[in-house]
Design an enzyme around this catalytic site. Sequence first.
Site, PDB file in Angstrom:
ATOM      1  N   LYS A   7      -3.288   8.305   2.963  1.00 48.62           N
ATOM      2  CA  LYS A   7      -4.320   8.233   3.530  1.00 48.62           C
ATOM      3  C   LYS A   7      -4.290   8.740   5.106  1.00 48.62           C
ATOM      4  O   LYS A   7      -5.327   8.980   5.732  1.00 48.62           O
ATOM      5  CB  LYS A   7      -4.939   6.581   3.692  1.00 48.62           C
ATOM      6  CG  LYS A   7      -5.392   6.186   2.285  1.00 48.62           C
ATOM      7  CD  LYS A   7      -6.490   6.850   1.772  1.00 48.62           C
ATOM      8  CE  LYS A   7      -7.073   6.206   0.499  1.00 48.62           C
ATOM      9  NZ  LYS A   7      -8.128   7.049  -0.181  1.00 48.62           N
ATOM     10  N   TYR A  31       0.717  -1.482  -0.141  1.00 48.74           N
ATOM     11  CA  TYR A  31       0.034  -0.001  -0.113  1.00 48.74           C
ATOM     12  C   TYR A  31       1.024   1.383  -0.096  1.00 48.74           C
ATOM     13  O   TYR A  31       0.595   2.258  -0.562  1.00 48.74           O
ATOM     14  CB  TYR A  31      -1.150   0.031   1.248  1.00 48.74           C
ATOM     15  CG  TYR A  31      -2.155   0.763   1.004  1.00 48.74           C
ATOM     16  CD1 TYR A  31      -3.028   0.539  -0.107  1.00 48.74           C
ATOM     17  CD2 TYR A  31      -2.504   1.760   1.794  1.00 48.74           C
ATOM     18  CE1 TYR A  31      -4.203   1.338  -0.357  1.00 48.74           C
ATOM     19  CE2 TYR A  31      -3.568   2.419   1.672  1.00 48.74           C
ATOM     20  CZ  TYR A  31      -4.661   2.231   0.480  1.00 48.74           C
ATOM     21  OH  TYR A  31      -5.547   3.224   0.626  1.00 48.74           O
TER      22      TYR A  31
HETATM   23  P1  NAD Z   1     -11.909   3.620  -8.538  1.00 49.65           P
HETATM   24  O1  NAD Z   1     -10.719   3.440  -9.490  1.00 49.65           O
HETATM   25  O2  NAD Z   1     -13.310   3.103  -8.974  1.00 49.65           O
HETATM   26  O3  NAD Z   1     -12.183   5.059  -8.354  1.00 49.65           O
HETATM   27  C1  NAD Z   1     -11.234   6.063  -8.239  1.00 49.65           C
HETATM   28  C2  NAD Z   1     -11.477   7.195  -8.725  1.00 49.65           C
HETATM   29  O4  NAD Z   1     -10.684   8.170  -8.506  1.00 49.65           O
HETATM   30  C3  NAD Z   1     -11.946   7.229 -10.124  1.00 49.65           C
HETATM   31  O5  NAD Z   1     -13.053   7.470 -10.428  1.00 49.65           O
HETATM   32  C4  NAD Z   1     -10.809   8.030 -10.864  1.00 49.65           C
HETATM   33  O6  NAD Z   1     -11.262   8.746 -12.278  1.00 49.65           O
HETATM   34  C5  NAD Z   1     -10.756   8.892  -9.853  1.00 49.65           C
HETATM   35  N1  NAD Z   1      -9.476   9.807 -10.050  1.00 49.65           N
HETATM   36  C6  NAD Z   1      -7.877   9.570  -9.734  1.00 49.65           C
HETATM   37  N2  NAD Z   1      -7.324  10.542  -9.974  1.00 49.65           N
HETATM   38  C7  NAD Z   1      -8.198  11.617 -10.349  1.00 49.65           C
HETATM   39  C8  NAD Z   1      -8.236  13.013 -10.557  1.00 49.65           C
HETATM   40  N3  NAD Z   1      -6.884  13.669 -11.016  1.00 49.65           N
HETATM   41  N4  NAD Z   1      -9.171  13.680 -10.774  1.00 49.65           N
HETATM   42  C9  NAD Z   1     -10.306  13.246 -10.461  1.00 49.65           C
HETATM   43  N5  NAD Z   1     -10.721  12.175 -10.253  1.00 49.65           N
HETATM   44  C10 NAD Z   1      -9.554  11.105 -10.196  1.00 49.65           C
HETATM   45  O7  NAD Z   1     -11.922   2.961  -7.034  1.00 49.65           O
HETATM   46  P2  NAD Z   1     -12.451   2.876  -5.708  1.00 49.65           P
HETATM   47  O8  NAD Z   1     -11.704   1.806  -4.955  1.00 49.65           O
HETATM   48  O9  NAD Z   1     -13.788   3.168  -5.997  1.00 49.65           O
HETATM   49  O10 NAD Z   1     -11.733   4.265  -4.917  1.00 49.65           O
HETATM   50  C11 NAD Z   1     -12.535   5.086  -4.426  1.00 49.65           C
HETATM   51  C12 NAD Z   1     -11.793   5.594  -3.040  1.00 49.65           C
HETATM   52  O11 NAD Z   1     -12.016   4.463  -2.142  1.00 49.65           O
HETATM   53  C13 NAD Z   1     -10.325   5.887  -2.940  1.00 49.65           C
HETATM   54  O12 NAD Z   1     -10.008   7.015  -2.253  1.00 49.65           O
HETATM   55  C14 NAD Z   1      -9.763   4.665  -2.591  1.00 49.65           C
HETATM   56  O13 NAD Z   1      -8.587   4.953  -2.067  1.00 49.65           O
HETATM   57  C15 NAD Z   1     -10.705   4.450  -1.429  1.00 49.65           C
HETATM   58  N6  NAD Z   1     -10.923   2.984  -0.891  1.00 49.65           N
HETATM   59  C16 NAD Z   1     -10.789   2.005  -1.811  1.00 49.65           C
HETATM   60  C17 NAD Z   1     -10.675   0.395  -1.493  1.00 49.65           C
HETATM   61  C18 NAD Z   1     -10.545  -0.588  -2.388  1.00 49.65           C
HETATM   62  O14 NAD Z   1     -10.180  -1.535  -1.819  1.00 49.65           O
HETATM   63  N7  NAD Z   1     -10.777  -0.489  -3.674  1.00 49.65           N
HETATM   64  C19 NAD Z   1     -10.542   0.335   0.113  1.00 49.65           C
HETATM   65  C20 NAD Z   1     -10.611   1.517   0.926  1.00 49.65           C
HETATM   66  C21 NAD Z   1     -10.807   2.833   0.545  1.00 49.65           C
END
Ligand code: NAD
Length: 256
Positions: A160, A153
């Site tokens: 984070k 990570y």
């Molecule tokens: P995802 O890839 O579906 O979404 C990530 C989003 O970030 C995308 O829509 C992308 O377009 C956007 N993004 C990246 N760079 C950008 C920029 N410069 N401007 C605007 N948008 C931008 O993945 P996800 O898992 O749905 O991620 C969403 C959130 O949840 C993130 O903060 C991620 O760290 C967090 N999260 C994810 C997990 C997991 O295991 N997937 C677990 C806990 C938290």
Amino acid sequence: MLSGKKGIVFGIANDHSIAWGIAKKLKENNASLIITYQNESLLRRVQPLSEKVDSEKLIKCDVSIEADLEKCFQEVGNHWDNIDFIVHSLAFSDKEELSGKYLITSKENFINTLNISCYSFTKIAFLASHYMKNGGSLTTLTFHGAKKVMPNYNVMGVAKAALEASVKYLSVDLGSNNIRVNAISASPMRTLSGAVIGNSRDVFNFTKNNSPLKRNVSLEEIGNTAVYLSSDMSKGVTGEIHYVDCGYNVIGMPKT
Ligand code: NAD
């Protein structure tokens, strides 16, 4: 739970995105929504999803471009007289640095990761607060890798940790305006961003097998939590890092 409330959802890339799970639940609870998308190549997937939740506008917003953020809020401000909630569900880091050692993190990727994944929430909070005339709610998405070391990570864990600290500082800065600031700390999920992290399948399976509920969460469960945090049901809650991870974070050592 959200009748009469208006809010913006940042972070839909496709129908696996956490932001999509959230937008669907917000809509089911009668919220009025505006959806943003990062760039033209994602528009093809995001447009039909935005139509499904009757998004009143679909706005391009790359959060690393200050002018996009300013324009986005201007456009929202021209359309709505106030904003009640924001969901910030986005992050980015170079895939090359999401495997192996944190030690190898480059300065450029460190700054870019922190800018997109953490600073953007602070800037969005600043811009949104001008439109939250009746108070409001800001929710971001985090992961347990902020608090404990999770394999691969790396710099995202550092981002984070900064994001979680930002939630607390912002909750104080905005508390007197009755604006609440919280984070949802989610289980590993099978999304585009999730898949970029090295050996994500192993982390997914480990947390699934070793969490008290013996599974990871669903998009719907995260969505319902975002509804709660965006609604008046959580009026007394701010500065909180709320785990929605089937209890994994309480485990010190898994039972053998
Ligand atoms: P995802 O890839 O579906 O979404 C990530 C989003 O970030 C995308 O829509 C992308 O377009 C956007 N993004 C990246 N760079 C950008 C920029 N410069 N401007 C605007 N948008 C931008 O993945 P996800 O898992 O749905 O991620 C969403 C959130 O949840 C993130 O903060 C991620 O760290 C967090 N999260 C994810 C997990 C997991 O295991 N997937 C677990 C806990 C938290």
